[in-house]
Scaffold this motif. Structure first.
Motif, mmCIF file in Angstrom:
data_model
loop_
_atom_site.group_PDB
_atom_site.id
_atom_site.type_symbol
_atom_site.label_atom_id
_atom_site.label_comp_id
_atom_site.label_asym_id
_atom_site.label_seq_id
_atom_site.Cartn_x
_atom_site.Cartn_y
_atom_site.Cartn_z
ATOM 1 N N MET A 107 0.823 -1.187 0.000
ATOM 2 C CA MET A 107 0.000 0.000 0.000
ATOM 3 C C MET A 107 0.869 1.254 0.000
ATOM 4 O O MET A 107 0.625 2.174 -0.764
ATOM 5 N N LEU A 108 1.863 1.299 0.841
ATOM 6 C CA LEU A 108 2.741 2.461 0.907
ATOM 7 C C LEU A 108 3.491 2.644 -0.404
ATOM 8 O O LEU A 108 3.650 3.770 -0.886
ATOM 9 N N LEU A 109 3.931 1.556 -1.013
ATOM 10 C CA LEU A 109 4.646 1.661 -2.285
ATOM 11 C C LEU A 109 3.745 2.194 -3.391
ATOM 12 O O LEU A 109 4.203 2.942 -4.262
ATOM 13 N N ARG A 110 2.468 1.860 -3.372
ATOM 14 C CA ARG A 110 1.540 2.412 -4.358
ATOM 15 C C ARG A 110 1.423 3.917 -4.184
ATOM 16 O O ARG A 110 1.363 4.660 -5.161
ATOM 17 N N ALA A 111 1.390 4.375 -2.949
ATOM 18 C CA ALA A 111 1.315 5.816 -2.675
ATOM 19 C C ALA A 111 2.572 6.516 -3.177
ATOM 20 O O ALA A 111 2.496 7.601 -3.772
ATOM 21 N N VAL A 112 3.718 5.902 -2.956
ATOM 22 C CA VAL A 112 4.973 6.477 -3.442
ATOM 23 C C VAL A 112 4.943 6.559 -4.969
ATOM 24 O O VAL A 112 5.341 7.571 -5.558
ATOM 25 N N GLY A 113 4.484 5.521 -5.616
ATOM 26 C CA GLY A 113 4.378 5.516 -7.072
ATOM 27 C C GLY A 113 3.450 6.610 -7.570
ATOM 28 O O GLY A 113 3.751 7.300 -8.547
ATOM 29 N N ALA A 114 2.320 6.795 -6.904
ATOM 30 C CA ALA A 114 1.371 7.841 -7.295
ATOM 31 C C ALA A 114 1.985 9.218 -7.108
ATOM 32 O O ALA A 114 1.817 10.100 -7.965
ATOM 33 N N LEU A 115 2.705 9.418 -6.028
ATOM 34 C CA LEU A 115 3.377 10.703 -5.807
ATOM 35 C C LEU A 115 4.441 10.960 -6.865
ATOM 36 O O LEU A 115 4.596 12.089 -7.343
ATOM 37 N N HIS A 116 5.166 9.928 -7.229
ATOM 38 C CA HIS A 116 6.192 10.065 -8.267
ATOM 39 C C HIS A 116 5.556 10.482 -9.592
ATOM 40 O O HIS A 116 6.045 11.397 -10.270
ATOM 41 N N ARG A 117 4.464 9.822 -9.968
ATOM 42 C CA ARG A 117 3.780 10.176 -11.219
ATOM 43 C C ARG A 117 3.252 11.604 -11.175
ATOM 44 O O ARG A 117 3.374 12.352 -12.153
ATOM 45 N N LEU A 118 2.710 12.015 -10.049
ATOM 46 C CA LEU A 118 2.210 13.380 -9.901
ATOM 47 C C LEU A 118 3.352 14.380 -10.012
ATOM 48 O O LEU A 118 3.231 15.399 -10.696
ATOM 49 N N ALA A 119 4.475 14.095 -9.366
ATOM 50 C CA ALA A 119 5.632 14.990 -9.444
ATOM 51 C C ALA A 119 6.122 15.120 -10.885
ATOM 52 O O ALA A 119 6.482 16.222 -11.328
ATOM 53 N N GLU A 120 6.127 14.035 -11.640
ATOM 54 C CA GLU A 120 6.540 14.072 -13.040
ATOM 55 C C GLU A 120 5.596 14.948 -13.862
ATOM 56 O O GLU A 120 6.035 15.720 -14.721
ATOM 57 N N GLN A 121 4.308 14.856 -13.596
ATOM 58 C CA GLN A 121 3.320 15.675 -14.310
ATOM 59 C C GLN A 121 3.490 17.151 -13.979
ATOM 60 O O GLN A 121 3.445 18.005 -14.869
ATOM 61 N N VAL A 122 3.700 17.455 -12.701
ATOM 62 C CA VAL A 122 3.894 18.840 -12.281
ATOM 63 C C VAL A 122 5.175 19.399 -12.894
ATOM 64 O O VAL A 122 5.207 20.538 -13.378
ATOM 65 N N GLU A 123 6.232 18.600 -12.893
ATOM 66 C CA GLU A 123 7.494 19.031 -13.490
ATOM 67 C C GLU A 123 7.314 19.330 -14.969
ATOM 68 O O GLU A 123 7.775 20.365 -15.471
ATOM 69 N N ALA A 124 6.653 18.444 -15.699
ATOM 70 C CA ALA A 124 6.448 18.646 -17.132
ATOM 71 C C ALA A 124 5.651 19.920 -17.395
ATOM 72 O O ALA A 124 5.979 20.690 -18.309
ATOM 73 N N ALA A 125 4.626 20.173 -16.612
ATOM 74 C CA ALA A 125 3.822 21.377 -16.784
ATOM 75 C C ALA A 125 4.646 22.628 -16.478
ATOM 76 O O ALA A 125 4.550 23.638 -17.190
ATOM 77 N N ALA A 126 5.466 22.562 -15.439
ATOM 78 C CA ALA A 126 6.295 23.707 -15.070
ATOM 79 C C ALA A 126 7.341 23.994 -16.145
ATOM 80 O O ALA A 126 7.603 25.160 -16.468
#
Length: 51
Positions: free
Chosen positions: A1-20
């Motif tokens: 469960m914790l690893l899924r949350a880490v994966g979701a945060l990583h994907r979100l960070a990648e999306q935010v970085e790309a937009a920035a």
């Protein structure tokens, strides 16, 4: 469960970085400036986000 949350945060960070990066480019930032802001080389930033 914790690893899924880490994966979701990583994907979100990648999306935010790309937009920035896209916004920075639209505002006229150079790849060197973007790389500096991200803590990577300009080549690395361009390779990852350049089109």
């Amino acid at each position: 469960m914790l690893l899924r949350a880490v994966g979701a945060l990583h994907r979100l960070a990648e999306q935010v970085e790309a937009a920035a990066v896209a916004r920075a480019r639209a505002e006229g930032w150079t790849w060197e400036q973007i790389g500096d802001a991200l803590g990577v080389s300009r080549q690395s930033a361009h390779t990852k986000h350049g089109k």
